[in-house]
Design an enzyme around this catalytic site. Structure first.
Site, PDB file in Angstrom:
ATOM      1  N   ARG A  65      31.953  48.488  36.043  1.00 41.57           N
ATOM      2  CA  ARG A  65      32.351  49.935  35.424  1.00 41.57           C
ATOM      3  C   ARG A  65      33.048  49.846  34.133  1.00 41.57           C
ATOM      4  NH1 ARG A  65      27.749  51.416  37.875  1.00 41.57           N
ATOM      5  NH2 ARG A  65      28.081  52.282  40.192  1.00 41.57           N
ATOM      6  N   ASP A 306      25.123  43.851  44.564  1.00 41.48           N
ATOM      7  CA  ASP A 306      24.793  44.832  43.690  1.00 41.48           C
ATOM      8  C   ASP A 306      25.981  46.006  44.117  1.00 41.48           C
ATOM      9  OD1 ASP A 306      23.619  46.917  42.216  1.00 41.48           O
ATOM     10  OD2 ASP A 306      21.981  47.331  43.622  1.00 41.48           O
ATOM     11  N   PHE A 324      23.215  56.802  43.442  1.00 45.44           N
ATOM     12  CA  PHE A 324      22.559  55.582  44.027  1.00 45.44           C
ATOM     13  C   PHE A 324      23.952  54.340  44.105  1.00 45.44           C
ATOM     14  CE2 PHE A 324      18.575  57.393  43.126  1.00 45.44           C
ATOM     15  CZ  PHE A 324      17.898  57.347  44.287  1.00 45.44           C
TER      16      PHE A 324
HETATM   17  O1  DOR Z   1      22.196  51.551  43.971  1.00 46.24           O
HETATM   18  C1  DOR Z   1      22.381  51.205  42.745  1.00 46.24           C
HETATM   19  N1  DOR Z   1      23.482  51.430  42.237  1.00 46.24           N
HETATM   20  N2  DOR Z   1      21.209  50.516  42.284  1.00 46.24           N
HETATM   21  C2  DOR Z   1      21.309  50.364  40.884  1.00 46.24           C
HETATM   22  O2  DOR Z   1      20.227  49.978  40.605  1.00 46.24           O
HETATM   23  C3  DOR Z   1      22.271  50.703  39.932  1.00 46.24           C
HETATM   24  C4  DOR Z   1      23.608  50.984  40.820  1.00 46.24           C
HETATM   25  C5  DOR Z   1      24.561  51.583  39.927  1.00 46.24           C
HETATM   26  O3  DOR Z   1      24.841  51.256  38.797  1.00 46.24           O
HETATM   27  O4  DOR Z   1      25.393  52.414  40.471  1.00 46.24           O
END
Ligand code: DOR
Length: 430
Positions: A65, A306, A324
């Site tokens: 981030r 992830d 997400f």
């Molecule tokens: O759940 C997810 N979060 N999938 C993604 O592909 C991107 C990621 C995010 O950058 O928060």
């Protein structure tokens, strides 16, 4: 600085080694790997009897981030979370602000890692300018600055022509193109897997087909171009089957799966806990079982988290509105040990392959072995250690984990990066 790891069970698939022996680290490198190594006065001795000693785990799919979203995570907190979770290296995704789509941003990330990181960080450059999927990024510039792969992760490359050119151009540098497979039109405004649970819960579904059609397209383009395709976070049984067939045909394709897609199903969404909202979504038991089998059999090459931290206030909203993503660095190892290794579905050796050897090979980065002379990146796991997950104790700023309160077994207890002890007994030391 010398470290002696005494009495552990060393698992190093690259050397076909699985034996109880001692491991001596001198000046950042593996100096000896044999039984009965003596320690001199200046050696730090760690008794790791009963533990698994493995080449350092590499998480090739992490969102740190920084720059731009420091309210979610920073390089300092994200790499400490990695060390706590037993990872000696991570690859960080480019969907930052600004997007890592030019050499200057990659150079900035590397400088911040030098200042505040505690594990190795390999930046992934954006595939397209601004991750918009329209125009290729300056890939040579990215690679020269230190990017190890390209990806628009977080978003798919909807334009097949752009994907084709990325696969073609990346061949010049022999880097993988990491694809986030999602047809945005099929996914529409979905927030969870499309199936019985989405109907029961009254939430809009994302069909497995949204992933599958893009996996099919990308495999065809990999065949056309000869490029190295790496499929991120697979979630569907049909995707696994297509990868199996593509490998049989000799395509240069690799694939990854996350611990959450292996350990949860869409039933976990039932309490509307927004930490279960991930992209791709948690799918049903049939998909989950196919992913676990694909990983054990070698169709899927890599386990990657992830790790997607978000600020608490961003997730503390209605399910439909939440972003997400869930964090994964500090639960990945014990989750997979508890759910797959302890249940006999994944061997320890395969665990080490998918967490260490394979990501090192795909990214062509150091590590993945404990051969004498190699960099001393080491992960030690206590297979019997049982502990409860407490998100409040995470080093990550992101507390968005659905595993809070779970009792898990098989925690990492030592992390060594380049001969430096960075984590002991779950505590990050730097
Ligand atoms: O759940 C997810 N979060 N999938 C993604 O592909 C991107 C990621 C995010 O950058 O928060």
């Amino acid at each position: 600085m010398k470290i002696l790891l005494r009495g552990g069970r060393v698992i190093d698939p690259a050397q076909n080694l699985e034996d109880v022996c001692d491991l001596l680290v001198v000046d950042g490198r593996v100096a000896a790997l044999e039984k009965g190594i003596e320690a001199d006065g200046e050696t730090k001795v760690l008794d790791v009897e009963g533990c698994i000693v493995a080449p350092g785990f590499i998480d090739m799919h992490v969102h740190l981030r920084e720059p731009g979203y420091e309210q979610k995570e920073t390089i300092a907190t994200g790499t400490r979370a990695a060390a706590a979770g037993g990872f000696t290296a991570v690859a960080c995704m480019p969907n930052t602000q600004p997007v890592a789509d030019c050499g200057a941003v990659i150079a900035y990330i590397r400088e911040r890692v030098r200042q505040s990181g505690v594990v190795r960080v390999y930046p992934v450059g954006a595939l397209s300018k601004g991750c918009k999927g329209e125009e290729l990024a300056e890939i040579r510039d990215l690679v020269e600055a230190g990017a190890v792969a390209i990806s628009d992760d977080g978003r798919p490359v909807m334009n097949g022509e752009v994907m084709r050119r990325a696969l073609e151009y990346s061949r010049l540098f022999d880097i993988p193109v990491i694809s986030h497979c999602e047809d945005l039109h099929l996914a529409a405004d979905g927030v969870m897997h499309e199936g019985i649970m989405s109907t029961v819960l009254g939430l809009r579904g994302i069909p497995a087909a949204a992933e599958e059609v893009m996996v099919a397209r990308d495999l065809i383009l990999a065949g056309l171009t000869g490029g190295r395709l790496h499929l991120a976070h697979l979630s569907s049984a049909a995707s696994v089957e297509m990868v199996r067939q593509a490998k049989e045909r000799g395509l240069k394709v690799t694939a990854e799966v996350t611990p959450h897609h292996l350990c949860l199903t869409d039933e976990a969404v039932a309490g509307y806990d927004t930490s279960t909202k991930v992209n791709p979504p948690l799918r049903d038991e049939g998909h989950r079982a196919a992913l676990a089998e694909g990983l054990a059999e070698g169709v899927i090459d890599v386990l990657a988290t992830d790790h997607a931290p978000h600020a608490e206030e961003e997730k503390d909203v209605e399910y439909d509105l939440a972003p997400f993503g869930m964090v994964g660095l500090e639960t990945a190892v014990p989750l997979v040990v508890t759910k797959l290794v302890k249940t006999g579905r994944l061997s320890w050796r395969r665990l080490v392959e998918v967490f260490s050897l394979q990501p090192a090979r795909i990214l062509k980065v150091p590590g993945g072995t404990l051969a004498v002379g190699s960099a001393a990146d080491i992960t030690v796991i206590n297979p019997e250690l049982e502990r409860e997950v407490h998100v409040s104790r995470f080093y990550s700023q992101g507390k968005n984990s659905p595993f809070n309160g779970w009792r898990l077994q098989g925690w990492p207890v030592v992390t060594v990066v380049g001969g430096r002890l960075v984590m002991e007994e779950g505590k990050v030391l730097v």
